[in-house]
Scaffold this active site. Structure first.
Site, short mmCIF file in Angstrom:
data_model
loop_
_atom_site.label_atom_id
_atom_site.label_comp_id
_atom_site.label_asym_id
_atom_site.label_seq_id
_atom_site.Cartn_x
_atom_site.Cartn_y
_atom_site.Cartn_z
N SER A 243 -10.55 -16.45 52.78
CA SER A 243 -9.95 -17.47 51.93
C SER A 243 -10.55 -18.83 52.31
CB SER A 243 -8.44 -17.50 52.14
OG SER A 243 -8.17 -18.05 53.41
N LYS A 244 -10.11 -19.82 51.61
CA LYS A 244 -10.66 -21.16 51.83
C LYS A 244 -10.50 -21.64 53.28
CE LYS A 244 -10.47 -22.99 47.14
NZ LYS A 244 -11.67 -22.24 46.73
N ARG A 245 -9.50 -21.08 53.95
CA ARG A 245 -9.32 -21.43 55.37
C ARG A 245 -10.57 -21.12 56.18
NH1 ARG A 245 -6.54 -18.13 58.24
NH2 ARG A 245 -6.28 -16.65 56.54
N HIS A 246 -11.32 -20.09 55.75
CA HIS A 246 -12.50 -19.67 56.51
C HIS A 246 -13.74 -20.44 56.11
CE1 HIS A 246 -9.97 -15.93 56.46
NE2 HIS A 246 -10.17 -16.09 57.74
N GLY A 247 -13.64 -21.25 55.08
CA GLY A 247 -14.82 -21.96 54.59
C GLY A 247 -14.98 -21.71 53.12
#
Ligand code: GLU
Length: 473
Positions: A243-247
């Site tokens: 998800s966006k948390r990972h980039g």
């Protein structure tokens, strides 16, 4: 392969946001599978959900497919535009007794669920209209529900997950057509896949349970089932769904970061699929090797370092024209100004020297910066350190050798060698001021390569600028 057994795959994204790299990977797998077998690969936009679908998201999907070079056969199919056909199938199922009209109101369904909860029974809705005599039908709004089997089990024979069994008493009589006459997503997917002749459904394993429900429709219609391959989702480095948390998760973001499409394809293919120990391969090899049996059952973890390494290997062997056209796309995606014609030809001249050492387009452009800047240019802080009388002396001594050298690698090396010998200094001592003079930077491609790209006149002019800077100091 006979006409009737031709492989047909598809990607069926919902246009509700940025195109996710998971969607790109599913598209890639489907594309490789079809292309490697002389089959067809189709694109269907699942835009039935009018509230969430946007034209921008559809455009994003088309752009992403185009960037990744995933060409599809025929026209893009809009699921929404096929609503009449979906409704027709629902009515056919109704006429055949495979579906029924359900007149239950929302309140009645809620009341049913509340009662079930109180009795600690399954809250799966069981409509009283399933076996009702049509003579008792009221003149009221209704939905059309499938008559799902209640006994036994439905087994999804999945090429990745194996045989996955769903108990039929867990399947509900899902709605096919809403009371306003619009089809549900479940119905639309099956009708479209059937009508489009899809033989292999490759998609994320978040759709596995849907497959069991969709099979009910295939069976009711007497349609042949597609081969299913539900692939594990992509995880981030921490083992959780990417998800966006990972980039970055959007395909467009990867283009804007300047990854070459060939590298992206290679990396995405490896993300959840393997062919022995092969890490770096061409599209032709991937098409030849790709098979559903090589898809891993465990989720793959996205690894930016690996992506970059593979991209670097592709960049090194890519044709210069391909790199140049991808750079145009990269600059546009990154919101950077386009290159002027002069810059393009100078950049192109550097490619032989810089493409082997770059993993992304911004890296490549940075390495080629010496060719893109026009005189007079500023030096960065480290390059400035060379602006002194010792450096000036070294380059002054080099200048006449360059004036007379034939402009090719060995002769230029010899020119530098003359100064090294005369001054009893190492190559680095000549190269350092030369980097500052030629590029205004302390880290650059090889000085000999830079001189070859710049040519004699530009090289000598840059040396003269450097001399003036030293004398001004
Ligand atoms: N539209 C679905 C999605 O974007 C895919 C459905 C399918 O592949 O069957 O997740």
């Amino acid at each position: 392969m006979s006409e009737t057994s031709q492989v047909v795959t598809r990607i069926a994204p919902s246009p509700t946001g940025d195109m996710h790299i998971g969607t790109a990977r599913t598209a890639l797998f489907s594309w490789l599978y079809a292309r490697g077998r002389g089959g067809k690969f189709l694109l269907r936009i699942e835009d039935t959900d009018r509230a969430r679908s946007t034209p921008e998201a559809t455009q994003g999907i088309l752009d992403g497919m185009h960037w990744l070079g995933l060409d599809y056969d025929g026209d893009v199919v809009s699921q929404f535009e096929r609503a009449d056909r979906h409704a027709e199938v629902a009515r056919e199922m109704l006429a055949a007794g495979k579906a029924y009209k359900c007149f239950a109101t929302q309140e009645e369904i809620e009341a049913f669920r509340e009662q079930a909860r109180a009795n600690k029974e399954s809250t799966l809705y069981r409509s009283p209209w399933r076996d009702a005599d049509p003579a008792t039908h009221p003149d009221a709004p209704y939905v059309i529900r499938v008559k799902a089997p209640r006994e036994g089990a439905t087994v999804v024979k999945d090429q990745v997950q194996g045989d996955v069994t769903f108990r039929n008493d867990q399947l509900d009589d899902m709605i096919l057509l809403r009371s306003d006459g619009t089809p549900t997503y479940m119905l639309a997917v099956v009708v479209d896949d059937h009508d489009m002749g899809v033989t292999h459904v490759i998609r994320g394993d978040d759709h596995l349970a849907n497959a069991a429900r969709q099979m009910t429709i295939y069976e009711a219609m007497g349609w042949p089932l597609p081969v299913y391959a539900h692939i594990p989702l992509i995880f981030g480095p921490d083992g959780k769904k990417m998800s966006k948390r990972h980039g970055a998760t959007g395909v467009a973001e990867y283009q804007a970061m300047g990854y070459p499409a060939a590298g992206m394809r290679n990396y995405l293919a490896r993300l959840g699929w393997s062919h022995g120990d092969d890490e770096f391969f061409s599209d032709a090899q991937a098409m030849e090797w790709f098979d559903l049996s090589g898809i891993n059952k465990a989720p793959a973890r996205f690894d930016t370092k690996k992506l970059e390494n593979i991209c670097g290997q592709h960049m090194a062997v890519m044709a210069d024209d391909e790199i140049m056209s991808e750079i145009d796309g990269y600059l546009a995606a990154a919101g950077e100004p386009a290159l002027e014609d002069g810059q393009k030809s100078r950049l192109k001249a550097t490619l032989t020297y810089v493409k082997g050492a770059s993993k992304t387009y911004p890296q490549l452009i940075e390495k080629s910066r010496f060719a893109l800047v026009s005189r007079p240019f500023d030096m960065d802080e480290k390059a400035q350190k060379q602006v002194n009388s010792v450096s000036n002396g070294i380059l002054e001594e080099l200048t006449p050798h360059l004036q007379s050298a034939s402009w090719e690698h060995d002769a230029l090396e010899e020119a530098v060698g003359c100064v090294m010998a005369a001054r009893e200094i190492g190559f680095g001592k000549v190269a350092a001021p030369l980097r500052s003079a030629l590029a205004g930077r302390a880290v650059t491609p090889s000085v000999l390569d830079m001189m070859l790209v710049l040519g004699r006149d530009e090289t000598l002019a840059r040396l003269a600028d450097f001399k003036a800077a030293c004398e001004d100091k």
